[in-house]
Enzyme design. Sequence first.
Site, short mmCIF file in Angstrom:
data_model
loop_
_atom_site.label_atom_id
_atom_site.label_comp_id
_atom_site.label_asym_id
_atom_site.label_seq_id
_atom_site.Cartn_x
_atom_site.Cartn_y
_atom_site.Cartn_z
N ARG A 101 92.28 -31.73 -24.97
CA ARG A 101 90.85 -31.88 -25.30
C ARG A 101 90.64 -31.23 -26.66
O ARG A 101 90.95 -30.04 -26.84
CB ARG A 101 89.98 -31.21 -24.22
CG ARG A 101 88.51 -31.14 -24.62
CD ARG A 101 87.58 -30.78 -23.50
NE ARG A 101 87.36 -31.90 -22.61
CZ ARG A 101 86.32 -32.03 -21.80
NH1 ARG A 101 85.37 -31.10 -21.78
NH2 ARG A 101 86.19 -33.08 -21.02
N HIS A 128 86.53 -40.71 -24.83
CA HIS A 128 86.69 -39.97 -23.58
C HIS A 128 87.22 -40.95 -22.53
O HIS A 128 86.53 -41.32 -21.58
CB HIS A 128 85.35 -39.36 -23.16
CG HIS A 128 85.46 -38.26 -22.15
ND1 HIS A 128 86.67 -37.83 -21.63
CD2 HIS A 128 84.52 -37.50 -21.54
CE1 HIS A 128 86.45 -36.85 -20.76
NE2 HIS A 128 85.16 -36.63 -20.68
N GLN A 131 87.19 -40.26 -18.71
CA GLN A 131 85.84 -40.42 -18.17
C GLN A 131 85.59 -41.89 -17.86
O GLN A 131 85.08 -42.25 -16.79
CB GLN A 131 84.81 -39.91 -19.19
CG GLN A 131 83.38 -40.04 -18.73
CD GLN A 131 83.08 -39.16 -17.53
OE1 GLN A 131 83.36 -37.97 -17.55
NE2 GLN A 131 82.54 -39.73 -16.47
N ASP A 220 74.14 -39.76 -21.42
CA ASP A 220 74.94 -38.56 -21.72
C ASP A 220 74.07 -37.63 -22.56
O ASP A 220 73.00 -38.03 -23.04
CB ASP A 220 76.23 -38.97 -22.47
CG ASP A 220 77.16 -37.79 -22.72
OD1 ASP A 220 77.02 -36.74 -22.05
OD2 ASP A 220 78.04 -37.89 -23.61
N CYS A 260 78.03 -38.68 -17.26
CA CYS A 260 79.38 -38.09 -17.21
C CYS A 260 79.34 -36.62 -16.83
O CYS A 260 80.34 -36.09 -16.35
CB CYS A 260 80.06 -38.28 -18.56
SG CYS A 260 79.18 -37.51 -19.91
N ARG A 288 86.79 -38.81 -11.07
CA ARG A 288 87.70 -38.37 -12.13
C ARG A 288 89.04 -37.95 -11.53
O ARG A 288 90.10 -38.25 -12.08
CB ARG A 288 87.09 -37.17 -12.89
CG ARG A 288 85.77 -37.44 -13.62
CD ARG A 288 85.98 -38.28 -14.84
NE ARG A 288 86.99 -37.71 -15.72
CZ ARG A 288 86.76 -36.75 -16.62
NH1 ARG A 288 85.54 -36.31 -16.80
NH2 ARG A 288 87.73 -36.28 -17.39
N1 CP Z 1 82.56 -35.19 -17.97
C1 CP Z 1 83.38 -34.24 -18.41
O1 CP Z 1 84.37 -34.49 -19.10
O2 CP Z 1 83.04 -33.01 -17.98
P1 CP Z 1 83.68 -31.65 -18.47
O3 CP Z 1 83.27 -31.43 -19.89
O4 CP Z 1 83.13 -30.61 -17.53
O5 CP Z 1 85.18 -31.75 -18.36
N1 NVA Z 2 79.50 -36.27 -25.16
C1 NVA Z 2 79.80 -35.06 -24.46
C2 NVA Z 2 80.61 -35.35 -23.24
C3 NVA Z 2 80.94 -34.16 -22.40
C4 NVA Z 2 81.78 -34.51 -21.23
C5 NVA Z 2 80.51 -34.09 -25.38
O1 NVA Z 2 81.40 -34.52 -26.12
O2 NVA Z 2 80.19 -32.91 -25.36
#
Ligand code: CP
Ligand code: NVA
Length: 301
Positions: A101, A128, A131, A220, A260, A288
Amino acid sequence: MKRDFLTLLDLSAEEISALLKRAIDMKSGIDANKCPLIGKSIGLLFEKASTRTRVSFEVGIYQLGAHPIYLNPNEIQLGRGETIPDTARALSRYLDAIVIRTFGHGLLAEFSAHSSVPVINGLSDLHHPCQALGDLMTILEKKGRLKDIRVAYVGDGNNVANSLIEAASVTGMNLTIACPEGHEPDADVLERVRAVANSEILILREPKEAVGRADVVYTDVWVSMGQEKESKKRKKRFKDYQINSKILSCAKKDVVVLHCLPAHRGEEITDEVMDGPQSAVFDQAENRLHAQKALLEMLVS
Ligand code: CP
Ligand code: NVA
Protein backbone atom coordinates in the site's frame (compact mmCIF):
# COMPACT_ATOMS: atom_id res chain seq x y z
CA MET A 1 6.56 -16.59 -14.37
CA LYS A 2 5.26 -14.48 -11.50
CA ARG A 3 1.96 -12.66 -11.90
CA ASP A 4 1.36 -9.26 -10.31
CA PHE A 5 -1.95 -7.62 -9.47
CA LEU A 6 -1.27 -3.90 -9.76
CA THR A 7 -4.51 -2.97 -11.51
CA LEU A 8 -7.71 -4.90 -12.09
CA LEU A 9 -6.78 -5.31 -15.75
CA ASP A 10 -3.87 -7.56 -14.76
CA LEU A 11 -6.51 -10.31 -14.69
CA SER A 12 -8.57 -11.30 -17.73
CA ALA A 13 -12.36 -11.26 -17.71
CA GLU A 14 -12.32 -15.08 -17.47
CA GLU A 15 -9.90 -15.02 -14.53
CA ILE A 16 -12.01 -12.44 -12.69
CA SER A 17 -15.11 -14.52 -13.22
CA ALA A 18 -13.34 -17.68 -11.94
CA LEU A 19 -11.91 -15.76 -9.00
CA LEU A 20 -15.33 -14.44 -7.97
CA LYS A 21 -16.83 -17.92 -8.18
CA ARG A 22 -14.01 -19.28 -6.03
CA ALA A 23 -14.42 -16.44 -3.52
CA ILE A 24 -18.14 -17.17 -3.20
CA ASP A 25 -17.37 -20.87 -2.67
CA MET A 26 -14.74 -20.01 -0.07
CA LYS A 27 -17.24 -17.79 1.73
CA SER A 28 -19.70 -20.69 1.83
CA GLY A 29 -17.10 -22.73 3.71
CA ILE A 30 -15.97 -25.03 0.89
CA ASP A 31 -12.37 -26.17 1.47
CA ALA A 32 -12.27 -24.33 4.80
CA ASN A 33 -9.78 -26.88 6.12
CA LYS A 34 -7.55 -26.88 3.06
CA CYS A 35 -4.38 -24.87 3.41
CA PRO A 36 -3.14 -24.40 -0.18
CA LEU A 37 -0.39 -21.97 0.83
CA ILE A 38 1.09 -23.95 3.67
CA GLY A 39 4.72 -23.09 4.33
CA LYS A 40 4.57 -19.81 2.35
CA SER A 41 5.27 -16.32 3.69
CA ILE A 42 3.57 -13.18 2.41
CA GLY A 43 4.74 -9.65 3.20
CA LEU A 44 2.50 -6.65 3.75
CA LEU A 45 4.38 -3.38 3.18
CA PHE A 46 2.06 -0.52 4.10
CA GLU A 47 3.05 3.15 3.76
CA LYS A 48 -0.50 4.30 4.61
CA ALA A 49 -3.01 3.45 7.32
CA SER A 50 -5.37 0.53 6.81
CA THR A 51 -8.01 -1.37 8.75
CA ARG A 52 -9.74 -3.64 6.21
CA THR A 53 -6.95 -4.33 3.74
CA ARG A 54 -4.36 -5.12 6.37
CA VAL A 55 -6.57 -7.26 8.57
CA SER A 56 -8.37 -9.10 5.75
CA PHE A 57 -5.03 -9.96 4.14
CA GLU A 58 -3.45 -11.04 7.44
CA VAL A 59 -6.44 -13.22 8.33
CA GLY A 60 -6.82 -14.58 4.78
CA ILE A 61 -3.13 -15.47 4.54
CA TYR A 62 -3.36 -17.31 7.87
CA GLN A 63 -6.51 -19.15 6.75
CA LEU A 64 -4.73 -20.31 3.58
CA GLY A 65 -1.97 -21.81 5.73
CA ALA A 66 0.67 -19.15 5.05
CA HIS A 67 2.42 -16.68 7.32
CA PRO A 68 1.77 -12.91 7.01
CA ILE A 69 4.60 -10.49 7.82
CA TYR A 70 3.54 -6.86 8.33
CA LEU A 71 6.29 -4.44 7.32
CA ASN A 72 6.20 -0.83 8.44
CA PRO A 73 8.48 1.12 6.07
CA ASN A 74 9.88 3.06 9.02
CA GLU A 75 10.93 -0.13 10.75
CA ILE A 76 12.76 -1.61 7.77
CA GLN A 77 15.79 -0.15 5.99
CA LEU A 78 13.55 1.36 3.29
CA GLY A 79 12.76 4.10 5.78
CA ARG A 80 16.50 4.81 6.11
CA GLY A 81 17.12 5.14 2.40
CA GLU A 82 17.59 1.57 1.08
CA THR A 83 16.35 1.67 -2.49
CA ILE A 84 13.13 0.12 -3.75
CA PRO A 85 15.02 -2.19 -6.16
CA ASP A 86 17.32 -3.47 -3.41
CA THR A 87 14.40 -3.92 -1.01
CA ALA A 88 12.50 -5.86 -3.69
CA ARG A 89 15.50 -8.04 -4.51
CA ALA A 90 16.15 -8.88 -0.86
CA LEU A 91 12.53 -9.51 0.11
CA SER A 92 12.05 -11.77 -2.95
CA ARG A 93 14.60 -14.15 -1.39
CA TYR A 94 12.33 -14.72 1.62
CA LEU A 95 8.76 -14.05 0.61
CA ASP A 96 6.38 -15.83 -1.77
CA ALA A 97 4.39 -12.63 -2.52
CA ILE A 98 4.10 -9.08 -1.24
CA VAL A 99 1.12 -6.76 -0.78
CA ILE A 100 2.05 -3.06 -0.98
CA ARG A 101 0.00 0.00 0.00
CA THR A 102 1.65 3.18 -1.15
CA PHE A 103 1.21 6.71 -2.53
CA GLY A 104 2.59 6.94 -6.08
CA HIS A 105 1.52 4.05 -8.30
CA GLY A 106 5.00 4.13 -9.89
CA LEU A 107 6.53 2.62 -6.76
CA LEU A 108 4.57 -0.59 -7.39
CA ALA A 109 5.88 -0.88 -10.93
CA GLU A 110 9.43 -0.19 -9.74
CA PHE A 111 9.13 -2.76 -6.96
CA SER A 112 7.65 -5.28 -9.38
CA ALA A 113 10.46 -4.81 -11.89
CA HIS A 114 12.95 -6.02 -9.27
CA SER A 115 10.81 -8.58 -7.48
CA SER A 116 10.78 -12.23 -8.48
CA VAL A 117 7.57 -12.83 -6.50
CA PRO A 118 4.04 -11.52 -7.17
CA VAL A 119 3.34 -7.93 -6.12
CA ILE A 120 -0.25 -7.10 -5.13
CA ASN A 121 -1.50 -3.53 -4.99
CA GLY A 122 -3.14 -2.97 -1.60
CA LEU A 123 -4.02 0.62 -2.71
CA SER A 124 -2.08 3.34 -4.45
CA ASP A 125 -3.12 6.92 -5.22
CA LEU A 126 -4.25 5.66 -8.64
CA HIS A 127 -5.82 2.23 -8.13
CA HIS A 128 -7.44 0.01 -5.52
CA PRO A 129 -7.92 -3.27 -7.38
CA CYS A 130 -8.39 -5.51 -4.32
CA GLN A 131 -11.29 -3.24 -3.33
CA ALA A 132 -12.78 -3.69 -6.80
CA LEU A 133 -12.68 -7.49 -6.42
CA GLY A 134 -14.64 -7.22 -3.16
CA ASP A 135 -17.04 -4.77 -4.82
CA LEU A 136 -17.70 -7.12 -7.75
CA MET A 137 -18.25 -10.03 -5.39
CA THR A 138 -20.76 -8.00 -3.38
CA ILE A 139 -22.68 -6.84 -6.45
CA LEU A 140 -22.77 -10.40 -7.80
CA GLU A 141 -23.99 -11.69 -4.45
CA LYS A 142 -26.71 -9.03 -4.10
CA LYS A 143 -27.85 -8.77 -7.73
CA GLY A 144 -27.13 -12.25 -9.08
CA ARG A 145 -25.17 -10.94 -12.09
CA LEU A 146 -22.80 -8.19 -13.17
CA LYS A 147 -23.57 -7.72 -16.86
CA ASP A 148 -25.83 -4.70 -17.50
CA ILE A 149 -26.08 -3.80 -13.80
CA ARG A 150 -26.30 -0.02 -13.51
CA VAL A 151 -23.78 1.38 -11.03
CA ALA A 152 -23.75 5.05 -10.03
CA TYR A 153 -20.59 6.33 -8.36
CA VAL A 154 -21.01 9.74 -6.76
CA GLY A 155 -18.05 11.80 -5.55
CA ASP A 156 -14.32 11.94 -6.15
CA GLY A 157 -12.86 10.34 -9.28
CA ASN A 158 -10.16 8.72 -7.15
CA ASN A 159 -8.33 5.38 -6.86
CA VAL A 160 -11.54 3.53 -5.94
CA ALA A 161 -13.37 5.08 -8.91
CA ASN A 162 -10.51 4.19 -11.28
CA SER A 163 -10.58 0.53 -10.26
CA LEU A 164 -14.38 0.48 -10.44
CA ILE A 165 -14.14 1.76 -14.02
CA GLU A 166 -11.82 -1.11 -14.89
CA ALA A 167 -14.14 -3.53 -13.09
CA ALA A 168 -17.11 -2.28 -15.10
CA SER A 169 -15.20 -2.53 -18.36
CA VAL A 170 -14.32 -6.20 -17.89
CA THR A 171 -17.63 -7.38 -16.47
CA GLY A 172 -20.10 -5.43 -18.62
CA MET A 173 -21.56 -3.33 -15.81
CA ASN A 174 -22.75 0.13 -16.84
CA LEU A 175 -21.09 2.80 -14.73
CA THR A 176 -22.07 6.45 -14.39
CA ILE A 177 -19.79 8.70 -12.37
CA ALA A 178 -21.03 12.04 -11.03
CA CYS A 179 -18.16 14.26 -9.93
CA PRO A 180 -17.33 17.96 -9.81
CA GLU A 181 -15.29 19.41 -12.66
CA GLY A 182 -11.60 18.86 -12.07
CA HIS A 183 -12.18 15.69 -10.03
CA GLU A 184 -12.75 13.25 -12.87
CA PRO A 185 -11.21 9.77 -12.81
CA ASP A 186 -7.77 9.29 -14.33
CA ALA A 187 -7.73 10.14 -18.04
CA ASP A 188 -5.42 7.23 -18.98
CA VAL A 189 -7.64 4.74 -17.18
CA LEU A 190 -10.66 6.09 -19.03
CA GLU A 191 -8.91 6.03 -22.39
CA ARG A 192 -7.68 2.45 -21.89
CA VAL A 193 -11.08 1.09 -20.95
CA ARG A 194 -12.91 3.03 -23.63
CA ALA A 195 -10.75 1.34 -26.23
CA VAL A 196 -11.92 -2.11 -25.10
CA ALA A 197 -15.02 -1.48 -23.03
CA ASN A 198 -18.00 -3.73 -23.49
CA SER A 199 -19.95 -1.51 -21.13
CA GLU A 200 -21.12 2.09 -20.96
CA ILE A 201 -18.99 4.41 -18.83
CA LEU A 202 -20.30 7.93 -18.43
CA ILE A 203 -18.93 10.91 -16.54
CA LEU A 204 -21.35 13.68 -15.64
CA ARG A 205 -21.83 16.41 -13.04
CA GLU A 206 -25.30 15.92 -11.61
CA PRO A 207 -25.56 13.25 -8.85
CA LYS A 208 -29.31 12.83 -9.38
CA GLU A 209 -28.77 12.07 -13.04
CA ALA A 210 -26.24 9.36 -12.18
CA VAL A 211 -28.33 7.79 -9.41
CA GLY A 212 -31.55 7.71 -11.48
CA ARG A 213 -32.50 4.08 -12.16
CA ALA A 214 -29.30 2.78 -10.57
CA ASP A 215 -29.10 -0.77 -9.18
CA VAL A 216 -26.05 0.11 -7.11
CA VAL A 217 -24.99 3.45 -5.64
CA TYR A 218 -21.37 3.76 -4.59
CA THR A 219 -19.45 6.52 -2.86
CA ASP A 220 -16.07 7.12 -1.22
CA VAL A 221 -14.47 9.80 0.92
CA TRP A 222 -13.97 13.30 -0.42
CA VAL A 223 -10.48 13.50 1.08
CA SER A 224 -8.29 10.49 0.37
CA MET A 225 -5.15 9.58 2.28
CA GLY A 226 -2.42 12.06 1.35
CA GLN A 227 -4.88 14.86 0.48
CA GLU A 228 -5.38 16.10 4.04
CA LYS A 229 -4.00 19.56 3.21
CA GLU A 230 -6.83 20.08 0.70
CA SER A 231 -9.46 18.94 3.16
CA LYS A 232 -11.30 22.25 3.61
CA LYS A 233 -11.37 23.04 -0.09
CA ARG A 234 -12.54 19.54 -1.02
CA LYS A 235 -15.36 19.43 1.53
CA LYS A 236 -16.73 22.63 0.04
CA ARG A 237 -16.32 21.39 -3.53
CA PHE A 238 -18.09 18.07 -2.89
CA LYS A 239 -20.90 19.24 -0.62
CA ASP A 240 -23.60 18.54 -3.23
CA TYR A 241 -22.31 15.02 -3.79
CA GLN A 242 -23.64 13.46 -0.59
CA ILE A 243 -25.52 10.14 -0.65
CA ASN A 244 -28.59 10.80 1.49
CA SER A 245 -32.18 9.51 1.54
CA LYS A 246 -33.35 12.20 -0.84
CA ILE A 247 -30.93 11.33 -3.58
CA LEU A 248 -31.33 7.60 -2.97
CA SER A 249 -35.04 7.90 -3.69
CA CYS A 250 -34.09 8.49 -7.37
CA ALA A 251 -32.54 5.03 -7.60
CA LYS A 252 -34.37 1.72 -8.09
CA LYS A 253 -36.35 0.53 -5.05
CA ASP A 254 -34.01 -2.43 -4.49
CA VAL A 255 -30.85 -0.31 -4.86
CA VAL A 256 -27.77 -1.50 -2.98
CA VAL A 257 -25.51 1.12 -1.39
CA LEU A 258 -21.77 0.50 -1.33
CA HIS A 259 -18.86 2.36 0.24
CA CYS A 260 -15.31 1.03 0.36
CA LEU A 261 -14.93 2.46 3.89
CA PRO A 262 -13.72 4.13 6.01
CA ALA A 263 -16.73 6.46 5.76
CA HIS A 264 -16.84 10.06 6.85
CA ARG A 265 -20.40 9.97 8.10
CA GLY A 266 -22.23 13.21 7.50
CA GLU A 267 -19.96 14.09 4.58
CA GLU A 268 -20.19 11.76 1.56
CA ILE A 269 -22.84 9.56 3.18
CA THR A 270 -25.43 10.12 5.90
CA ASP A 271 -25.91 7.85 8.93
CA GLU A 272 -29.42 7.14 7.72
CA VAL A 273 -28.19 5.66 4.42
CA MET A 274 -25.11 3.98 5.81
CA ASP A 275 -27.12 2.21 8.51
CA GLY A 276 -30.25 1.82 6.37
CA PRO A 277 -31.73 -1.33 4.81
CA GLN A 278 -30.18 -0.69 1.39
CA SER A 279 -26.64 -0.49 2.72
CA ALA A 280 -24.35 -3.48 2.09
CA VAL A 281 -21.15 -1.80 3.22
CA PHE A 282 -20.19 -4.34 5.85
CA ASP A 283 -20.91 -7.32 3.55
CA GLN A 284 -18.68 -5.49 1.10
CA ALA A 285 -15.98 -5.14 3.78
CA GLU A 286 -16.26 -8.85 4.62
CA ASN A 287 -15.97 -9.81 0.95
CA ARG A 288 -12.49 -8.29 0.82
CA LEU A 289 -11.37 -11.33 2.81
CA HIS A 290 -12.89 -13.95 0.51
CA ALA A 291 -11.94 -12.21 -2.74
CA GLN A 292 -8.33 -11.72 -1.63
CA LYS A 293 -8.04 -15.37 -0.53
CA ALA A 294 -9.15 -16.40 -4.02
CA LEU A 295 -6.64 -13.93 -5.49
CA LEU A 296 -3.77 -15.30 -3.40
CA GLU A 297 -4.69 -18.86 -4.30
CA MET A 298 -4.62 -17.86 -7.98
CA LEU A 299 -1.33 -15.93 -7.89
CA VAL A 300 0.72 -17.67 -5.24
CA SER A 301 -0.03 -21.39 -5.18
N1 CP B 1 -11.39 -0.04 1.96
C1 CP B 1 -10.15 -0.11 2.43
O1 CP B 1 -9.17 -0.36 1.72
O2 CP B 1 -10.08 0.08 3.77
P1 CP B 1 -8.76 0.26 4.62
O3 CP B 1 -8.15 1.57 4.25
O4 CP B 1 -9.22 0.20 6.04
O5 CP B 1 -7.82 -0.88 4.29
N1 NVA C 1 -9.94 6.83 -1.63
C1 NVA C 1 -9.60 6.39 -0.31
C2 NVA C 1 -9.85 4.93 -0.17
C3 NVA C 1 -9.56 4.36 1.18
C4 NVA C 1 -9.79 2.89 1.23
C5 NVA C 1 -8.15 6.74 -0.02
O1 NVA C 1 -7.30 6.55 -0.89
O2 NVA C 1 -7.87 7.19 1.09
